[in-house]
Design a protein around this motif. Structure first.
Motif, short mmCIF file in Angstrom:
data_model
loop_
_atom_site.label_atom_id
_atom_site.label_comp_id
_atom_site.label_asym_id
_atom_site.label_seq_id
_atom_site.Cartn_x
_atom_site.Cartn_y
_atom_site.Cartn_z
N THR A 61 0.83 -1.20 0.00
CA THR A 61 0.00 0.00 0.00
C THR A 61 0.87 1.25 0.00
O THR A 61 0.55 2.23 -0.67
N SER A 62 1.96 1.23 0.74
CA SER A 62 2.88 2.38 0.76
C SER A 62 3.50 2.60 -0.62
O SER A 62 3.67 3.74 -1.05
N GLN A 63 3.81 1.52 -1.31
CA GLN A 63 4.31 1.65 -2.67
C GLN A 63 3.27 2.30 -3.58
O GLN A 63 3.58 3.20 -4.36
N GLN A 64 2.04 1.84 -3.46
CA GLN A 64 0.97 2.40 -4.29
C GLN A 64 0.73 3.88 -3.96
O GLN A 64 0.50 4.68 -4.87
N LEU A 65 0.80 4.24 -2.68
CA LEU A 65 0.66 5.65 -2.31
C LEU A 65 1.76 6.51 -2.92
O LEU A 65 1.50 7.62 -3.38
N HIS A 70 2.84 10.66 -6.53
CA HIS A 70 4.04 11.18 -7.21
C HIS A 70 4.99 11.86 -6.23
O HIS A 70 5.63 12.87 -6.55
N ARG A 71 5.07 11.30 -5.01
CA ARG A 71 6.03 11.82 -4.04
C ARG A 71 6.48 10.66 -3.15
O ARG A 71 5.78 9.65 -3.03
N PRO A 72 7.63 10.78 -2.50
CA PRO A 72 8.14 9.69 -1.67
C PRO A 72 7.25 9.44 -0.44
O PRO A 72 6.64 10.37 0.09
N VAL A 73 7.21 8.20 -0.02
CA VAL A 73 6.50 7.81 1.20
C VAL A 73 7.50 7.08 2.09
O VAL A 73 8.27 6.24 1.61
N VAL A 74 7.49 7.41 3.37
CA VAL A 74 8.40 6.80 4.33
C VAL A 74 7.63 5.75 5.14
O VAL A 74 6.59 6.05 5.71
N LEU A 75 8.17 4.54 5.15
CA LEU A 75 7.64 3.47 5.98
C LEU A 75 8.54 3.40 7.21
O LEU A 75 9.70 3.02 7.12
N ASP A 76 8.00 3.80 8.36
CA ASP A 76 8.77 3.92 9.59
C ASP A 76 8.57 2.67 10.44
O ASP A 76 7.47 2.37 10.87
N CYS A 77 9.66 1.93 10.68
CA CYS A 77 9.62 0.69 11.48
C CYS A 77 10.27 0.96 12.82
O CYS A 77 11.48 1.14 12.91
N THR A 78 9.45 0.97 13.89
CA THR A 78 9.96 1.17 15.23
C THR A 78 9.71 -0.09 16.06
O THR A 78 9.13 -1.06 15.57
N LEU A 105 10.32 5.02 0.06
CA LEU A 105 9.80 4.55 -1.23
C LEU A 105 9.65 5.76 -2.15
O LEU A 105 8.92 6.70 -1.84
N ASP A 106 10.36 5.74 -3.27
CA ASP A 106 10.34 6.89 -4.17
C ASP A 106 9.03 6.96 -4.96
O ASP A 106 8.15 6.12 -4.81
N HIS A 107 8.90 7.98 -5.79
CA HIS A 107 7.64 8.21 -6.52
C HIS A 107 7.36 7.13 -7.57
O HIS A 107 6.27 7.11 -8.15
N HIS A 108 8.29 6.23 -7.81
CA HIS A 108 8.06 5.10 -8.71
C HIS A 108 7.66 3.84 -7.92
O HIS A 108 7.42 2.79 -8.51
N GLY A 109 7.64 3.92 -6.60
CA GLY A 109 7.26 2.80 -5.74
C GLY A 109 8.43 1.92 -5.32
O GLY A 109 8.25 0.96 -4.59
#
Length: 142
Positions: A61-65, A70-78, A105-109
């Motif tokens: 889902t984060s990749q799809q977002l 068209h912008r990076p998404v950060v998946l934060d693992c704590t 995750l960059d804008h290309h997923g």
């Protein structure tokens, strides 16, 4: 009145004694405890499997977002949670994250590093090796 008294004296009523009642209570308690421990173990295993399926869903889902926005998404693992900007997933008490990290995750997923995410459970170690650029991963259980 005498007939009632003599009939009560002559009839032998069979009932449970205190010892028999305690023995029955002990056996029912023992069976209940046995079943509850096995049910707890099964429930824990199911909870862990659901967590890993939810983690994989959150990663995709984060990749799809990232692709659709068209912008990076950060998946934060704590230690206690895994989150992105829109969703949060709590780790079960039986699952531990080996190392805290952030996955960009960059804008290309795809991601820009060879990140390895490792989880520890009581029985096994589960690793997700992320591939560079493509955004796909390989899951291994040891």
């Amino acid at each position: 009145m005498r007939k009632i008294q003599t009939s009560l004296v002559q009839s032998s009523l069979k009932a449970y004694t205190l010892l028999e009642s305690l023995l029955t209570l002990f056996m029912i308690s023992f069976v209940t405890i046995l079943l509850s421990s096995s049910v707890h173990r099964i429930f824990t295993g199911v909870e862990e499997q659901v967590f890993f399926l939810e983690f994989e869903r959150m990663y995709k889902t984060s990749q799809q977002l990232a692709i659709f926005s068209h912008r990076p998404v950060v998946l934060d693992c704590t230690v206690s949670t895994i989150s992105n900007e829109y969703d949060r997933l709590k780790l079960p008490s039986t699952v531990q994250l080996q190392q805290e990290q952030q996955i960009l995750l960059d804008h290309h997923g795809g991601n820009s590093s060879l990140v390895k995410i490792e989880f520890l459970t009581k029985e096994k170690k589960i690793s997700y090796q992320l591939y560079l650029g493509s955004g796909s991963y390989k899951k291994t259980e040891k």
